[in-house]
Scaffold this motif. Structure first.
Motif, short mmCIF file in Angstrom:
data_model
loop_
_atom_site.label_atom_id
_atom_site.label_comp_id
_atom_site.label_asym_id
_atom_site.label_seq_id
_atom_site.Cartn_x
_atom_site.Cartn_y
_atom_site.Cartn_z
N ASN A 4 0.83 -1.18 0.00
CA ASN A 4 0.00 0.00 0.00
C ASN A 4 0.88 1.25 0.00
N ILE A 5 0.46 2.29 -0.68
CA ILE A 5 1.03 3.62 -0.48
C ILE A 5 0.12 4.27 0.54
N GLU A 29 -12.53 13.18 4.05
CA GLU A 29 -12.75 13.16 5.49
C GLU A 29 -11.42 13.37 6.22
N LYS A 30 -11.51 14.01 7.39
CA LYS A 30 -10.31 14.18 8.21
C LYS A 30 -9.98 12.83 8.82
N PRO A 47 -13.36 8.81 1.90
CA PRO A 47 -14.01 7.89 2.83
C PRO A 47 -13.83 6.43 2.39
N ASP A 48 -13.41 5.59 3.32
CA ASP A 48 -13.17 4.16 3.11
C ASP A 48 -12.01 3.87 2.16
N GLY A 49 -11.24 4.88 1.76
CA GLY A 49 -10.08 4.66 0.90
C GLY A 49 -8.82 4.48 1.75
N PRO A 50 -7.81 3.78 1.22
CA PRO A 50 -6.62 3.51 2.01
C PRO A 50 -5.60 4.67 2.03
N LEU A 51 -5.64 5.55 1.05
CA LEU A 51 -4.63 6.59 0.92
C LEU A 51 -4.95 7.80 1.79
N HIS A 52 -3.93 8.31 2.48
CA HIS A 52 -4.05 9.53 3.28
C HIS A 52 -3.26 10.62 2.58
N ILE A 53 -3.83 11.81 2.53
CA ILE A 53 -3.12 12.99 2.06
C ILE A 53 -2.69 13.75 3.30
N LEU A 54 -1.38 13.84 3.50
CA LEU A 54 -0.84 14.55 4.65
C LEU A 54 -0.73 16.02 4.31
N LEU A 55 -1.46 16.86 5.03
CA LEU A 55 -1.44 18.31 4.82
C LEU A 55 -0.38 18.88 5.74
#
Length: 81
Positions: A4-5, A29-30, A47-55
């Protein structure tokens, strides 16, 4: 083998404003919001996705040695590294 990324980093000048844009404007979503010694760890995602965007705060990055223009971290997940 990588599974996973986990995170991609977007440098922002105002984390609160970026959070409002990504959640209110784009419907993400946060996920995480933690203060830390190196800056606020704030992430959003589908929502329900594996990828996080780090702000990540551009100001926090600039405060690090060599921080101007440094690439964001790449955080990967693996079962056998």
């Amino acid at each position: 083998m990588l599974n996973n990324i986990m995170y991609v980093t977007v440098y922002v000048t105002d984390q609160d404003r970026a959070l409002e844009f990504y959640t209110g404007g784009l419907g993400l979503e946060k996920r995480h919001d933690f203060p830390g010694p190196d800056g606020r760890f704030l992430s959003v995602g589908v929502p329900d996705g594996p990828l996080h965007i780090l702000l990540w705060s551009h100001a926090a990055a600039a405060g690090q040695p060599g921080g101007e223009g440094i690439p964001g971290p790449l955080i990967l997940e693996s079962e056998d590294l």
